[in-house]
Design an enzyme around this catalytic site. Structure first.
Site, PDB file in Angstrom:
ATOM      1  N   GLU A   1      -4.510   1.956  -8.205  1.00 23.10           N
ATOM      2  CA  GLU A   1      -5.818   2.325  -7.681  1.00 23.10           C
ATOM      3  C   GLU A   1      -5.747   3.659  -6.955  1.00 23.10           C
ATOM      4  OE1 GLU A   1      -9.239   1.467  -4.503  1.00 23.10           O
ATOM      5  OE2 GLU A   1      -7.133   1.189  -4.097  1.00 23.10           O
TER       6      GLU A   1
ATOM      7  N   GLU B   1      -8.783  -0.301   0.770  1.00 21.38           N
ATOM      8  CA  GLU B   1      -8.358  -0.281   2.170  1.00 21.38           C
ATOM      9  C   GLU B   1      -9.091   0.776   2.980  1.00 21.38           C
ATOM     10  OE1 GLU B   1      -4.339  -0.081   4.962  1.00 21.38           O
ATOM     11  OE2 GLU B   1      -4.197  -0.661   2.861  1.00 21.38           O
TER      12      GLU B   1
ATOM     13  N   ARG C   1      -7.431   7.365  -8.112  1.00 22.96           N
ATOM     14  CA  ARG C   1      -8.383   8.024  -7.228  1.00 22.96           C
ATOM     15  C   ARG C   1      -7.845   9.339  -6.676  1.00 22.96           C
ATOM     16  NH1 ARG C   1     -12.565   4.720  -5.298  1.00 22.96           N
ATOM     17  NH2 ARG C   1     -12.471   2.598  -6.086  1.00 22.96           N
ATOM     18  N   ALA C   2      -6.606   9.680  -7.049  1.00 20.70           N
ATOM     19  CA  ALA C   2      -5.976  10.940  -6.616  1.00 20.70           C
ATOM     20  C   ALA C   2      -6.000  11.079  -5.098  1.00 20.70           C
ATOM     21  CB  ALA C   2      -6.660  12.141  -7.280  1.00 20.70           C
TER      22      ALA C   2
ATOM     23  N   GLN D   1       0.846  -1.201   0.000  1.00 18.01           N
ATOM     24  CA  GLN D   1       0.000   0.000   0.000  1.00 18.01           C
ATOM     25  C   GLN D   1       0.877   1.244   0.000  1.00 18.01           C
ATOM     26  OE1 GLN D   1      -2.280   2.561  -0.355  1.00 18.01           O
ATOM     27  NE2 GLN D   1      -3.748   1.092   0.495  1.00 18.01           N
TER      28      GLN D   1
END
Length: 294
Positions: free
Chosen positions: A106, A72, A110-111, A30
């Site tokens: 991802e 997440e 999604r900025a 992540q």
């Protein structure tokens, strides 16, 4: 069959199943390191009102145990705020490098990443997939200079990178600090926070540190005098007294003044009624403080 970013094929699985949250762990790759608690609470409130409209995506890394690939923030919302025991999920098969790439992509789409997290994500993508800057730029639809400028943020000291991730300073502040060594960067970071320096202020001070002679010469260069307007011959204007020249505070004086103001605020916050006034007397900046005896 669908192709992911790096050309590998993966099975398109859309079956939604409910998994126990205790069997799910966050993605090891992540890129997002900072999760805003207020944003998680807002997301939890939305999920509570409308349900989880989009299931999370996980992979089974060992029998009965799953790792999050996408979602997440949703997972954190339902576990930390709503205390769900199960969560809707799509289980897919994915290798480590694909899982890392999907987690990064991802977030980028999604900025939701800070500039430093974005730079780290680009660096991870390049490392894990043996990609050049040009290749990565082409894959994500950005220019090579855009990618290169983001990656330069990774040359900042750890405290400065953390400050950017937490929103203490802006990315533009960080770019100005790139001209300094790590110790100087940390010192300037403290000044920016203490004095509320703008990007322009930061750039000027950094220039003074990097090239003090050039900065001093620039400050010493007098501004061109405006052209004088001739007075009418019929009547001479009376001479006016010249206004007293006021000097701007230098950096040390500004730090001292800000420190005094912060100390006064602490005293006022404690409940004491303190009066103050400031006077600019040309060569001296005067702060007068009245503290009651009772």
């Amino acid at each position: 069959m669908a192709l992911n970013l790096f050309g590998r094929k993966k099975k398109d699985e859309k079956v939604v199943t409910e998994l126990p949250v205790s069997a799910i762990v966050p993605n090891r790759f992540q890129p997002r390191k900072v999760f805003q608690e207020d944003a998680i609470k807002e997301l939890a409130a939305t999920i509570s009102d409308h349900g989880l409209l989009q299931p999370i995506v996980v992979r089974e890394y060992e029998h009965g145990h799953y790792e999050i690939i996408a979602g997440e923030r949703r997972f954190r919302a339902v576990t930390t705020q709503l205390n769900w025991e199960k969560i809707p999920a799509i289980v897919t098969t994915m290798a480590d490098d694909e899982s890392a790439a999907m987690a990064i992509i991802e977030n980028l789409q999604r900025a939701q990443l800070s500039p430093v997290e974005e730079a780290r994500a680009y660096n991870d993508l390049m490392t894990q997939n043996a990609m050049t800057q040009a290749n990565l730029a082409r894959r994500i639809g950005k220019s090579q200079s855009f990618v290169a400028n983001k990656l330069r943020l990774l040359k900042l000291s750890a405290p400065v990178q953390t400050a950017i991730m937490n929103g203490v300073i802006s990315e533009r502040h960080g770019r100005e600090l790139l001209r300094l060594d790590p110790e100087q960067q940390t010192a300037m970071l403290e000044r920016i926070a203490l004095e509320g320096l703008t990007v322009k202020d930061t750039a000027r001070i950094v220039q003074e540190i990097v090239d003090p002679e050039a900065a001093a010469a620039e400050q010493a260069t007098p501004a061109p005098a405006p052209e004088a307007t001739p007075e009418p011959e019929a009547k001479a204007a009376p001479a006016k007294p010249k206004p007293r020249k006021r000097r701007a505070l230098n950096h040390d004086s500004r730090i001292a003044l800000n420190t005094i103001k912060k100390s006064l605020k602490l005293v006022k916050d404690s409940g004491m009624k303190v009066k103050e006034r400031e006077e600019d007397d040309g060569d001296v900046y005067r702060v007068i403080i009245e503290i009651p005896k009772k």
